[in-house]
Design a protein around this motif. Sequence first.
Motif, PDB file in Angstrom:
ATOM      1  N   LEU A 190      -1.516   7.551  -7.904  1.00  0.00           N
ATOM      2  CA  LEU A 190      -0.788   7.229  -6.672  1.00  0.00           C
ATOM      3  C   LEU A 190      -1.737   6.904  -5.538  1.00  0.00           C
ATOM      4  O   LEU A 190      -1.549   5.959  -4.774  1.00  0.00           O
ATOM      5  N   ILE A 191      -2.778   7.728  -5.435  1.00  0.00           N
ATOM      6  CA  ILE A 191      -3.642   7.622  -4.269  1.00  0.00           C
ATOM      7  C   ILE A 191      -4.689   6.535  -4.443  1.00  0.00           C
ATOM      8  O   ILE A 191      -5.129   5.917  -3.499  1.00  0.00           O
ATOM      9  N   ASP A 219      -5.508  -0.066   0.122  1.00  0.00           N
ATOM     10  CA  ASP A 219      -4.854   0.963   0.922  1.00  0.00           C
ATOM     11  C   ASP A 219      -4.590   0.460   2.344  1.00  0.00           C
ATOM     12  O   ASP A 219      -3.498   0.652   2.894  1.00  0.00           O
ATOM     13  N   ARG A 247      -0.925  -0.119   4.026  1.00  0.00           N
ATOM     14  CA  ARG A 247      -0.581   0.598   5.258  1.00  0.00           C
ATOM     15  C   ARG A 247      -0.174  -0.382   6.364  1.00  0.00           C
ATOM     16  O   ARG A 247       0.757  -0.128   7.133  1.00  0.00           O
ATOM     17  N   GLU A 249       1.111  12.934   3.095  1.00  0.00           N
ATOM     18  CA  GLU A 249       0.468  12.129   2.055  1.00  0.00           C
ATOM     19  C   GLU A 249       1.512  11.526   1.128  1.00  0.00           C
ATOM     20  O   GLU A 249       1.448  10.349   0.769  1.00  0.00           O
ATOM     21  N   ASP A 292       3.388   8.754   2.888  1.00  0.00           N
ATOM     22  CA  ASP A 292       2.591   7.521   2.947  1.00  0.00           C
ATOM     23  C   ASP A 292       2.623   6.783   1.610  1.00  0.00           C
ATOM     24  O   ASP A 292       2.762   5.553   1.572  1.00  0.00           O
ATOM     25  N   GLU A 293       2.491   7.537   0.513  1.00  0.00           N
ATOM     26  CA  GLU A 293       2.453   6.891  -0.796  1.00  0.00           C
ATOM     27  C   GLU A 293       3.808   6.267  -1.149  1.00  0.00           C
ATOM     28  O   GLU A 293       3.863   5.173  -1.710  1.00  0.00           O
ATOM     29  N   LYS A 327       4.135   3.058   0.764  1.00  0.00           N
ATOM     30  CA  LYS A 327       3.319   1.971   0.218  1.00  0.00           C
ATOM     31  C   LYS A 327       3.918   1.406  -1.061  1.00  0.00           C
ATOM     32  O   LYS A 327       3.810   0.198  -1.319  1.00  0.00           O
ATOM     33  N   THR A 328       4.562   2.256  -1.862  1.00  0.00           N
ATOM     34  CA  THR A 328       5.180   1.733  -3.085  1.00  0.00           C
ATOM     35  C   THR A 328       6.355   0.816  -2.767  1.00  0.00           C
ATOM     36  O   THR A 328       6.698  -0.057  -3.560  1.00  0.00           O
TER      37      THR A 328
END
Length: 635
Positions: free
Chosen positions: A19-20, A95, A99, A152, A155-156, A159-160
């Motif tokens: 994920l990260i 990333d 973002r 966190e 945020d993930e 982004k997906t």
Amino acid sequence: MFDFVRTHTKLLQFILVLLIFPSFVFFGIQGYSRFTDASNATVAKVGSMEIKQSELDQAHKQQVARMQQQMPGVDTKLFDTPEMKARTLDSLVRDRVMRTAVVKENLVITEDRLVRTFKTDPQFAPIRSPEGTVSKEFLSARGMTSAGFAQELRDELAKTQVLAGVTGSLVVGQTANASAVNAILERREVQLQPFLAKDYLAKVNPTDAELEAYYKGHQAQFHSNEEARIEYVVLDLDSLKKQITLSEDDLRKYYEQNITRYTSAEERHAAHILVNAPKDAPAADREKAKAKAESLLAEARKNPAGFAELAKKNSDDKGSATNGGDLDFFGRGAMVKPFEDAAFAMKPGEISNVVESEFGFHIIKLIAVRGGEKKPFESVRAQIVDEVSKPKAQEMYASAAEQFTNTVYEQSDSLQPVIDKLKLAKVEATVQRTPVPGASGPLASPKLLDAIFSTDSVKNKRNTEAVETGPNQLVSARVVEHHPERVLPLAEVRDRVMAAVKAEQATAAAKKDGEARLAALKQSPDETMPAAVTLSRQSREQPRQVVEAVLRADLSKAPAVIGVDLGNDGYTVARVVKRVERDAKDPDNERAKAYVAQQVTAAESAAYYEALKRRYKVKLDKAAPSAEAASAASP
């Protein structure tokens, strides 16, 4: 049931890493090779956001540490390469792009969705506490707060969503899909006549003049690398442990004091029935689920032999229900606490009361128990000697290291003084300037090899300085014989030259006959050929060049006669007769359609990401090639 009960810590860590750190795309090795300026140099920009060299270095260190944690014992040098650093840079750029897209497209993850995802997604089950929050153990291990984890995850998820619109809505047209499937699954009937170089080796007989000509034209192949025959000594904990004397009484006392370490872990083999009822379900629903579990318990105890059939029909754990609820053997820590406590308190053949966990209500049947046996003293004696000796050796090491360093320097004309003083063993070896493939231990140390091939060591045959080649490990070496790089004389390499020339001539003869056969077939297409076979892209019995050439052949005027150059392996003549019709019910059809759709989706996703990079003005250090150039340069 394992999907819900067994604590998949390693799996979760891997998922979070995915994920990260999104899938990497090479920017090219050359693009990274110049990222060696000062730490404040800008290596990439996304719009106005800069990525500094220091940030890249830190991110790469973290990435290497994560990989080392997942693969203990792996050589970290495998990750500390320009290629891997280029991947880390791309992950940082990706990333930033994602973002930026989240902000520009106003993609917001609501609190409800955040909580719902955490509570319902199976991948988070191992880190959920009974109260439905993030477990304290997980947060402590990650050095995070609950709020930090939530941010966190938010945020993930955001982004997906950036690529979700592309991957979730793409529809591949039937015509395009059918064409792609046909290309993947197409089969052709073909007659093949190979002319293999290996079959011509016995027919060629190179002359002395041909051997000499080849040798002179390929002398780079017959170089002897610079090498040295050396003797060396190693001071490490192992060498010191050999000098420590331990009494039998001390060893047995240590064994008794640490008996739990020499006792095999107890494991339980159980089956279960799960009535699903999440912890946060309404009380009425949980009571209903509990009542159902009590009813199933009564049935199970009434007919213990029918437990497996009862589980198949009633268990909500679909992963184990098909196996009659069987969970196989598991140790402590593998199941959630209430389940574990119940299972480890039972005897084989017993059926538990209803056990409540965060997943619902369980009925457990214990099938068998194994483990818990103590290993005999003699079977672990060597291990105990090592364990008891190690701390004593560590205490000795500092003083011994000082003596070692001083002795090899002060008496540099021989290693014997340090061998006698510290009771070390002399080892002999032949080495080159770089570690040989597969080298391990001191001789894999570039630092030691540099010292061995230094001018003082080679010319004066003096001891090298004490070189640290590993934790608690010092080495000194001395050159006994030195052989500089040279071209080996023909007499020494005649067999190698003969093999190379014969292979070259055999390949040429095979191709000559193959090309002649091809010309004859084109003149007389009806000449006899070997029996026909069917080839497809899934065929493995023929060289890849042959398969691809057969499938590319123009069948507008079938049969098509073609020749395929196999490089050093020879030549193949093929007469492609016809296409072979596929069965409409072939299961590969559906698999191929799914594969095509997956690949198209991946391509669209990648293209959209590249468009985002252009939209948000991604710029790399000017020496870095574009992603397209890097892709083209990749082998």
